[in-house]
Design an enzyme around this catalytic site. Structure first.
Site: not given
Ligand SMILES: Cc1cc2nc3c(=O)[nH]c(=O)nc-3n(C[C@H](O)[C@H](O)[C@H](O)COP(=O)(O)OP(=O)(O)OC[C@H]3O[C@@H](n4cnc5c(N)ncnc54)[C@H](O)[C@@H]3O)c2cc1C
Length: 308
Positions: A132, A185, A190
């Protein structure tokens, strides 16, 4: 809305509220909207049911920014168990890992060593580790670690990364990642970022998302487009159709509990959909970022609270 977004992101760092929320029964009830449960078995059960609906899964054991080496190894242990369970139960699933949960802020070498072990385990069972992306202070070190690991022949294809369209640097990062053959990805991003590093206007973030998704679709590598934004999805589908890119060559990714209707519709239309399934007791920062993305979720949660 930008004010509310900032407020929720600021709250995501509030320790007393986090402690209270993660340990109260009200908190557990509310979090279940976006969090698959507290234990590995909860997440595996959800993964099985998502697979039955024709979608793949990425499992995320919630947690970030550990403060000791022991904690980092404990976090990694959960992921090793997940990889074993994925293989044993033949789930169509992989794992999503945050490097700060693997000790990145204590020592980049520690996090890299742990990511290396996880990628080796994933490679051995034909699975995959997605790293991530966290806030922009960690972008470069995260890219360096993933590129170094992916360059090792035995880990090629077993590790990938996330790129955020709100960062100015993302286009050149994507060019490099495509040249390296690394799976990306793409998401909008965020975290709260300053205008020196990220587009302040949503319209620019969206325009960049479309530009970057076209670059990814055009490459020979299997990438993931992570968004719930129907206009982003529409643009990606249109670009793929115009350029003869088969739907099997990429996937859409969405979060557990968000836009389930859209997830199902895309599957019916013949697209690959992967659902990001977070679980675990450290759900508070993740949950607050979901509220930041859509403050209207607070009203939605309040309305549904009494219906449980
Ligand atoms: C699979 C996946 C993995 C991700 N990984 C990362 C990561 O590694 N790093 C990172 O920084 N970010 C990550 N994100 C979060 C991402 O950056 C965005 O913050 C988030 O996806 C919201 O952006 P959006 O593209 O959905 O569009 P937005 O423009 O935020 O929203 C578009 C529409 O989508 C719907 N929607 C969006 N969010 C929600 C929500 N929470 N609840 C209900 N409806 C919603 C609403 O209808 C909204 O109008 C990830 C997102 C996904 C889907």
């Amino acid at each position: 809305m930008p004010l509310l977004r900032s407020a929720f992101i600021a709250l995501s760092h509030n320790r007393p509220l986090r402690h209270f929320s993660e340990n109260s029964s009200i908190g557990l009830r509310v979090s279940s909207r976006f969090v698959a449960g507290m234990e590995i078995d909860d997440a595996l059960r959800i993964a099985e049911s998502v697979n039955k609906q024709g979608m793949s899964v990425s499992l995320d054991s919630l947690g970030e920014s550990v403060t000791s080496e022991l904690e980092a190894y404990k976090s990694a242990e959960v992921y090793h168990r997940l990889l074993d369970a994925i293989a044993e139960r033949k789930l169509n699933a992989n794992i999503s890992v945050k490097l700060t949960q693997m000790g990145l802020e204590l020592s980049p070498q520690l996090a890299e060593g742990i990511a290396d072990d996880l990628a080796q385990r994933a490679a051995a069972s034909g699975s995959f580790v997605r790293i991530d992306m966290e806030d922009s202070s960690l972008t470069q070190v995260t890219l360096d670690i993933v590129r170094r690991l992916h360059a090792r022949p035995e880990l090629r294809g077993a590790i990938g990364i996330v790129i955020q369209s709100y960062l100015y640097r993302s286009q050149s990062d994507i060019e490099q990642l495509i040249a390296d053959g690394i799976r990306v990805r793409l998401c909008k991003g965020a975290y709260k970022e300053p205008p020196e590093v990220a587009f302040p206007r949503k319209a620019d973030v969206d325009a960049n998302y479309i530009r970057l998704s076209c670059m990814l679709l055009d490459s020979p590598i299997f990438h993931g487009l992570a968004t719930h934004d129907e206009s982003m999805i529409f643009e990606a589908k249109s670009f793929a159709k115009q350029h003869g890119i088969d739907p099997s060559r990429f996937e859409f990714q969405m979060l557990y509990g968000v836009r389930r209707d859209l997830q199902r519709r895309l599957v019916q239309e013949g697209y690959n959909v992967r659902v990001y399934v977070p679980f675990g007791r450290e759900w508070y920062p993740y949950f607050m970022r979901r509220l930041a993305e859509r403050p209207a979720n607070v009203i939605f949660l309040a309305k549904n609270f009494f219906r449980f």
